[in-house]
Design an enzyme around this catalytic site. Sequence first.
Site, PDB file in Angstrom:
ATOM      1  N   SER A  91      -5.120 -20.137   3.222  1.00  0.00           N
ATOM      2  CA  SER A  91      -4.827 -18.967   2.401  1.00  0.00           C
ATOM      3  C   SER A  91      -3.527 -19.215   1.630  1.00  0.00           C
ATOM      4  O   SER A  91      -3.419 -20.191   0.895  1.00  0.00           O
ATOM      5  CB  SER A  91      -4.745 -17.716   3.287  1.00  0.00           C
ATOM      6  N   LYS A 143      -2.428   8.998  -4.988  1.00  0.00           N
ATOM      7  CA  LYS A 143      -1.192   8.579  -4.342  1.00  0.00           C
ATOM      8  C   LYS A 143      -1.383   8.288  -2.854  1.00  0.00           C
ATOM      9  O   LYS A 143      -0.599   7.545  -2.262  1.00  0.00           O
ATOM     10  CB  LYS A 143      -0.116   9.665  -4.516  1.00  0.00           C
TER      11      LYS A 143
END
Length: 278
Positions: A91, A143
């Site tokens: 990764s 949000k």
Amino acid sequence: MRSDVVTIPVIRLQGTIMAGGGQFRPSLSLASTAGLIEKAFAYKNAPAVAISINSPGGSPVQSRLIYKRIRDLAEEKNKRVLVFVEDVAASGGYMIAVAGDEIIADPSSIVGSIGVVSASFGFPELLKKIGVERRVHTAGRNKAVLDPFREERPEDVQKLKELQLEVHETFIDLVKDRRGVKLADDPDLFTGLFWSGKRGLVLGLVDALGDMRGFLRERYGAKVRLKLISPQRGLFGRRIGLLGGSLSGRGTQDIAASAAHGIADAASERALWARFGL
């Protein structure tokens, strides 16, 4: 008198990749590695810089920043970069590895995992059982996206997947740019799968199998000298952390708080390593 001896500066990049970190939770980030990287490339008369990597990944942003700093200095100083994979360069760890002009891996090391992952937990049923009501008030309807204390919404997951795809594309483009025609035409190459160093050689993810000392002796001769670049030490020999701090002068409460913070994050870091059986 020792003109026949070639000295190669060596830096070790080990750990999970994330912004922040500290004495009790060391990690790899641009802030924590920039000094070592620049010191290695400033080493006079060295034809190359050797980088040992052992990382399961982490932040894609910090991974790319470290990668870019290595490449920028390699071009500026006209030095070759030789990357050596220890247990794992997966990764984000592999993203850093492709900064190398050559990648040398142990046959049993783990490489690849070219993908993006996000993981968390959900607790809405737990709150109901213990009689706790979640109250969230926002200005902006998105949000509180992916709030772990409420039911998962399909539109939130879709937004996350779109973000992951964009980051994944950046990762793929970087690997293709650096590895080019070396890469095998394999449909699983960019799916997030990972392989042994031996299989990685077949897939074009690495250039050779071996270890640092053996490879450098073969490349530069038996008299090659490896110079480990270490973090700076402060007054009285205290080791200054990669982030520039030390334990001296810190209060007991600060040390305890740092320790508690490190313990809280240990599980997620452990999970990164565990993905690769380490």
